[in-house]
Design a protein around this motif. Sequence first.
Motif, PDB file in Angstrom:
ATOM      1  N   THR A 159      -9.752 152.764  75.916  1.00 13.24           N
ATOM      2  CA  THR A 159     -10.050 152.386  77.482  1.00 13.24           C
ATOM      3  C   THR A 159     -11.529 152.946  77.837  1.00 13.24           C
ATOM      4  OG1 THR A 159      -7.710 153.914  77.695  1.00 13.24           O
ATOM      5  CG2 THR A 159      -9.007 153.919  79.558  1.00 13.24           C
ATOM      6  N   ALA A 160     -11.934 153.103  76.958  1.00 17.26           N
ATOM      7  CA  ALA A 160     -13.789 152.873  77.516  1.00 17.26           C
ATOM      8  C   ALA A 160     -14.180 151.627  76.349  1.00 17.26           C
ATOM      9  CB  ALA A 160     -14.573 153.834  76.101  1.00 17.26           C
ATOM     10  N   ILE A 161     -13.106 150.618  76.214  1.00 16.29           N
ATOM     11  CA  ILE A 161     -13.825 149.120  75.671  1.00 16.29           C
ATOM     12  C   ILE A 161     -13.223 148.491  77.478  1.00 16.29           C
ATOM     13  CG2 ILE A 161     -13.146 146.457  74.977  1.00 16.29           C
ATOM     14  CD1 ILE A 161     -14.453 148.609  72.682  1.00 16.29           C
ATOM     15  N   THR A 162     -12.531 149.004  77.866  1.00 16.04           N
ATOM     16  CA  THR A 162     -12.282 148.350  79.949  1.00 16.04           C
ATOM     17  C   THR A 162     -12.989 148.980  80.086  1.00 16.04           C
ATOM     18  OG1 THR A 162     -10.037 148.602  78.956  1.00 16.04           O
ATOM     19  CG2 THR A 162     -10.382 148.078  80.803  1.00 16.04           C
ATOM     20  N   VAL A 163     -13.726 149.510  80.162  1.00 17.50           N
ATOM     21  CA  VAL A 163     -14.709 150.728  81.472  1.00 17.50           C
ATOM     22  C   VAL A 163     -15.864 150.121  81.129  1.00 17.50           C
ATOM     23  CG1 VAL A 163     -16.192 152.356  81.857  1.00 17.50           C
ATOM     24  CG2 VAL A 163     -13.823 152.907  81.549  1.00 17.50           C
ATOM     25  N   GLY A 164     -16.443 149.835  79.826  1.00 15.16           N
ATOM     26  CA  GLY A 164     -17.470 149.458  79.274  1.00 15.16           C
ATOM     27  C   GLY A 164     -17.762 147.534  79.582  1.00 15.16           C
ATOM     28  N   TRP A 165     -16.574 146.935  79.325  1.00 18.22           N
ATOM     29  CA  TRP A 165     -16.406 145.703  80.541  1.00 18.22           C
ATOM     30  C   TRP A 165     -16.801 145.438  81.941  1.00 18.22           C
ATOM     31  CZ3 TRP A 165     -13.806 140.924  77.219  1.00 18.22           C
ATOM     32  CH2 TRP A 165     -13.983 141.273  76.108  1.00 18.22           C
ATOM     33  N   SER A 166     -15.902 146.751  81.967  1.00 13.24           N
ATOM     34  CA  SER A 166     -15.926 146.325  83.599  1.00 13.24           C
ATOM     35  C   SER A 166     -17.398 146.221  84.550  1.00 13.24           C
ATOM     36  CB  SER A 166     -15.027 147.614  84.270  1.00 13.24           C
ATOM     37  OG  SER A 166     -14.919 147.335  85.778  1.00 13.24           O
ATOM     38  N   ALA A 167     -17.366 147.806  83.744  1.00 10.23           N
ATOM     39  CA  ALA A 167     -18.861 148.258  84.523  1.00 10.23           C
ATOM     40  C   ALA A 167     -20.222 146.469  83.611  1.00 10.23           C
ATOM     41  CB  ALA A 167     -19.403 149.356  83.657  1.00 10.23           C
ATOM     42  N   ILE A 168     -20.149 146.366  82.495  1.00  9.28           N
ATOM     43  CA  ILE A 168     -21.067 145.531  82.632  1.00  9.28           C
ATOM     44  C   ILE A 168     -20.683 143.858  83.643  1.00  9.28           C
ATOM     45  CG2 ILE A 168     -21.301 143.636  81.189  1.00  9.28           C
ATOM     46  CD1 ILE A 168     -20.964 145.240  78.694  1.00  9.28           C
ATOM     47  N   PHE A 169     -19.569 143.835  83.741  1.00 12.19           N
ATOM     48  CA  PHE A 169     -19.324 142.886  85.278  1.00 12.19           C
ATOM     49  C   PHE A 169     -19.886 143.294  86.225  1.00 12.19           C
ATOM     50  CE2 PHE A 169     -16.139 140.910  87.496  1.00 12.19           C
ATOM     51  CZ  PHE A 169     -16.007 139.872  87.858  1.00 12.19           C
ATOM     52  N   GLY A 170     -19.579 144.625  86.775  1.00 14.27           N
ATOM     53  CA  GLY A 170     -20.304 144.775  88.114  1.00 14.27           C
ATOM     54  C   GLY A 170     -21.841 144.621  88.274  1.00 14.27           C
ATOM     55  N   TYR A 171     -22.043 145.764  87.154  1.00 12.88           N
ATOM     56  CA  TYR A 171     -24.304 145.288  86.465  1.00 12.88           C
ATOM     57  C   TYR A 171     -24.209 143.553  86.971  1.00 12.88           C
ATOM     58  CZ  TYR A 171     -24.656 149.639  85.515  1.00 12.88           C
ATOM     59  OH  TYR A 171     -24.181 151.838  85.115  1.00 12.88           O
ATOM     60  N   ALA A 172     -23.866 142.934  85.891  1.00 13.27           N
ATOM     61  CA  ALA A 172     -24.071 141.584  86.527  1.00 13.27           C
ATOM     62  C   ALA A 172     -24.036 140.750  87.300  1.00 13.27           C
ATOM     63  CB  ALA A 172     -23.406 140.525  85.637  1.00 13.27           C
ATOM     64  N   LEU A 173     -22.424 140.730  88.301  1.00 13.93           N
ATOM     65  CA  LEU A 173     -23.180 140.582  89.286  1.00 13.93           C
ATOM     66  C   LEU A 173     -23.939 140.783  90.512  1.00 13.93           C
ATOM     67  CD1 LEU A 173     -20.744 138.253  90.439  1.00 13.93           C
ATOM     68  CD2 LEU A 173     -20.135 139.720  88.035  1.00 13.93           C
ATOM     69  N   VAL A 174     -23.680 141.997  90.537  1.00  8.45           N
ATOM     70  CA  VAL A 174     -25.314 142.671  91.389  1.00  8.45           C
ATOM     71  C   VAL A 174     -26.549 142.249  90.985  1.00  8.45           C
ATOM     72  CG1 VAL A 174     -26.476 144.758  92.582  1.00  8.45           C
ATOM     73  CG2 VAL A 174     -23.703 144.917  91.838  1.00  8.45           C
ATOM     74  N   ALA A 175     -26.823 141.733  89.953  1.00 11.35           N
ATOM     75  CA  ALA A 175     -27.897 141.442  89.703  1.00 11.35           C
ATOM     76  C   ALA A 175     -27.901 140.241  89.741  1.00 11.35           C
ATOM     77  CB  ALA A 175     -27.959 141.850  87.779  1.00 11.35           C
ATOM     78  N   MET A 176     -26.468 139.441  89.486  1.00 10.92           N
ATOM     79  CA  MET A 176     -26.704 137.957  90.179  1.00 10.92           C
ATOM     80  C   MET A 176     -27.205 138.003  91.254  1.00 10.92           C
ATOM     81  SD  MET A 176     -23.872 136.660  88.138  1.00 10.92           S
ATOM     82  CE  MET A 176     -23.760 136.819  85.995  1.00 10.92           C
ATOM     83  N   ALA A 177     -26.392 138.217  92.548  1.00  7.34           N
ATOM     84  CA  ALA A 177     -26.879 138.709  93.752  1.00  7.34           C
ATOM     85  C   ALA A 177     -27.932 139.305  94.215  1.00  7.34           C
ATOM     86  CB  ALA A 177     -25.451 139.754  94.584  1.00  7.34           C
ATOM     87  N   SER A 178     -28.455 140.370  93.616  1.00  5.63           N
ATOM     88  CA  SER A 178     -29.649 140.331  93.664  1.00  5.63           C
ATOM     89  C   SER A 178     -31.241 139.315  93.951  1.00  5.63           C
ATOM     90  CB  SER A 178     -30.561 141.496  92.487  1.00  5.63           C
ATOM     91  OG  SER A 178     -29.438 142.632  93.252  1.00  5.63           O
ATOM     92  N   LEU A 179     -31.068 138.671  92.601  1.00  8.83           N
ATOM     93  CA  LEU A 179     -32.118 137.574  92.312  1.00  8.83           C
ATOM     94  C   LEU A 179     -31.501 136.665  93.672  1.00  8.83           C
ATOM     95  CD1 LEU A 179     -31.883 136.853  88.714  1.00  8.83           C
ATOM     96  CD2 LEU A 179     -33.409 138.078  89.989  1.00  8.83           C
ATOM     97  N   LEU A 180     -30.240 136.504  93.872  1.00  5.03           N
ATOM     98  CA  LEU A 180     -29.562 135.125  95.221  1.00  5.03           C
ATOM     99  C   LEU A 180     -30.311 135.283  96.749  1.00  5.03           C
ATOM    100  CD1 LEU A 180     -28.735 132.918  95.991  1.00  5.03           C
ATOM    101  CD2 LEU A 180     -26.474 134.007  96.345  1.00  5.03           C
ATOM    102  N   VAL A 181     -30.642 137.009  96.603  1.00  6.53           N
ATOM    103  CA  VAL A 181     -31.433 137.273  97.764  1.00  6.53           C
ATOM    104  C   VAL A 181     -32.537 137.177  97.548  1.00  6.53           C
ATOM    105  CG1 VAL A 181     -31.416 138.922  98.807  1.00  6.53           C
ATOM    106  CG2 VAL A 181     -29.715 139.272  98.196  1.00  6.53           C
TER     107      VAL A 181
END
Length: 476
Positions: free
Chosen positions: A91-113
């Motif tokens: 279950t932790a693997i899923t949480v880790g991937w989900s969190a990485i996905f979230g952090y990465a997308l927000v970081a991408m959006a931040s650079l776009l802003v």
Amino acid sequence: MEGLRRRKLSFLPVFAQAVAAVAPAGAMTVIPALVFPSLVFGSTGPNLVLTFGVAMAIMVLVSLSLRPMAKRMAAVSGLYSYTAKGLGPRTAITVGWSAIFGYALVAMASLLVVGTYVAQLFINLGVPLADPRVVMVPVVLLAAGAACLLMVRGIQISAWFTLLIESISIGVITVLMIVYFAFNAPKVSFTSVFTWSGNFDSLWIGIVVAVSAFVGFESPTTLGGEAYKPFVSVPRAIMWTPIVTGVLYLLSASAQDVALTGAPLSIAASSTPLSDLFAHTSPVFAAVLDLGIAASWFACSIASVNALVRIFFCMGREGVAPRVVGRTHPVFRTPSMAILFVMPVVTIVPIVVIISGASPAQGLVTLFLLGSFGYLGAYIIASASMPFFLRRIGEATIGSWILGAATTLALGAVLWEATAESIRAGSMQIFAYAAVLLASVIYALILRLRLPGRLSSVGIYDETRESDLYQGKTLP
């Protein structure tokens, strides 16, 4: 966790990590504009104050659920390690991937802003731009390079830098909003703040977008090994950040609802509505606002990647990610290899959005919504794991089971309704996130069948050392 600089961060840098990841100065100006009816939902959008109020209440519930685990375990990978101790490594693997996905997308959006608002800054200063993309792409590359340098140089430097930027940005934006309303006092009407169309479908999507203004508040949980007093500073940071930023968002959402209601459609539907609104009063004020927003989101990109790479670094140490990302810088003692692996991916996506000619506003909505799905998925599972985590160490109570269940159900309801509305609207975003979840489950199954030893190592955390107890002095 050997290689990281241990027990060096006082409470303020830990709190700075949470504040920068949330990026209140940038979020309080950009996110409400994305939720605003004219931009996202047409004329039947949700009330901004109600939307942000519900999002704040949900995030406070999440912080209450994460706090007991943060008080008992100094983790380098936050929710990922907590879940491993509560619901097991798969279950932790899923949480880790989900969190990485979230952090990465927000970081991408931040650079776009950052790119979007720097280009708008030049426009407000009267610099002719035949094509804003000519400015946006180099700005994104420069911001990514500077962020990479600061992160490799050290978490303490980047944390203090981001706290300074956020403090200045919040002050500048607050002053500008006060000045704007002082100039436009006769036109101000607060009727729209308390008006709502009653459309619950748009409310759910609005809440998910509003949640993206809070995501990242839990990022101090990835500093458990580097914080001086992790069992004190980390719980405090994740408890107070959603409360303080939530109050700022409610005030900002009210102000923007008043300011944008009745504004020309060209402003309300703009990629930079507040900047365009301020430009009518003073282009200089608008340029200052652009600079403050860009600086805040630059800080957010640093904080988001800081949290992301520590999860990735931990996975590398455990062997469930390439071992090379588990290496640290020999001088600065930061997860430098993980940073160098992640930053090119985080940088290329906003550049592709810009070069493709897509609307920056639509690109931001897409990235923030996808990122919110990632965060919500990680929050749901981590909150559900809390009572199991406490039961494992003999400290579960009836209150912890009720809190865990209530938080999980609240988050699940928001995610379910937002998913249903997204599908009805013909959006494919949720399927991209679903693909990530499915891939994580398959990967965890492969690990169990082929590399059970590596899977069983998931959940490493920072352990107390002799030097922590005796200030480096050995016992006689």
